[in-house]
Design an enzyme around this catalytic site. Structure first.
Site, PDB file in Angstrom:
ATOM      1  CB  THR A   1      -0.966   0.016   1.201  1.00  0.00           C
ATOM      2  OG1 THR A   1      -0.214  -0.128   2.411  1.00  0.00           O
ATOM      3  CG2 THR A   1      -1.984  -1.100   1.099  1.00  0.00           C
ATOM      4  CB  CYS A   2       4.126   2.136   1.484  1.00  0.00           C
ATOM      5  SG  CYS A   2       3.763   1.907   3.220  1.00  0.00           S
ATOM      6  CG  PHE A   3       6.155   1.184  -2.467  1.00  0.00           C
ATOM      7  CD1 PHE A   3       6.977   2.304  -2.448  1.00  0.00           C
ATOM      8  CD2 PHE A   3       6.435   0.148  -1.583  1.00  0.00           C
ATOM      9  CE1 PHE A   3       8.049   2.388  -1.588  1.00  0.00           C
ATOM     10  CE2 PHE A   3       7.515   0.220  -0.715  1.00  0.00           C
ATOM     11  CZ  PHE A   3       8.317   1.342  -0.719  1.00  0.00           C
TER      12      PHE A   3
END
Length: 156
Positions: A105-107
């Protein structure tokens, strides 16, 4: 809100327009994702990618919302495509055939293993978006900490 936007300007917007500006679009549009996608370890004509887009287009909007939460942690896309700060990434990963997809999710990244068919991909993706709802395992660790409240730190 009136500290940020002068109240007289708010009267120029409908409630729906204001909601879309603040929260994003309630409908997840595949064409918007296609405009901001970047492919890694695979090209856009690969069967994996074609199956993915076919699957996503066949999903209901509710399923696309779950998909967005799975890959980005968000349930909506911004109202303006230019406000999407990260490109959506589709990455082919070297894992066993017909494995579950994963995400970061961070990327804003979807990691797809090889699939034997589009139907299998759709089934695995549906399973993932419906059953993998905890971002970074937060809920798992919270429940584990409650279950082991009397244990020591070395129990983990």
């Amino acid at each position: 809100m009136s500290w940020i936007v002068p109240v007289p300007l708010l009267s120029l917007l409908t409630a729906k327009q204001l909601e879309q500006m603040v929260c994003g679009m309630p409908e997840i549009c595949c064409d918007v994702l296609k405009k901001v996608v970047r492919y890694r370890e695979v090209d856009e004509q690969h069967s994996l990618v074609l199956w993915f887009w076919q699957t996503l287009e066949e999903f209901s909007n509710e399923e696309r919302v779950l998909f967005m939460r799975f890959v980005s942690g968000r349930s909506r896309l911004p109202a303006n495509t230019a406000d999407i700060s990260q490109r959506f990434q589709i990455m082919k990963v070297d894992r066993p055939y017909d494995s579950l997809p994963t995400s970061q999710t961070c990327f804003f990244q979807l990691r797809l293993p090889p699939y034997s068919s589009q139907a299998v991909m759709a089934e695995r993706l549906r399973y993932a978006i419906n059953n993998c709802r905890s971002i970074d395992m937060d809920n798992y660790m919270l429940s584990r900490n409650v279950d082991n409240a009397e244990g020591s730190d070395t129990d983990y």
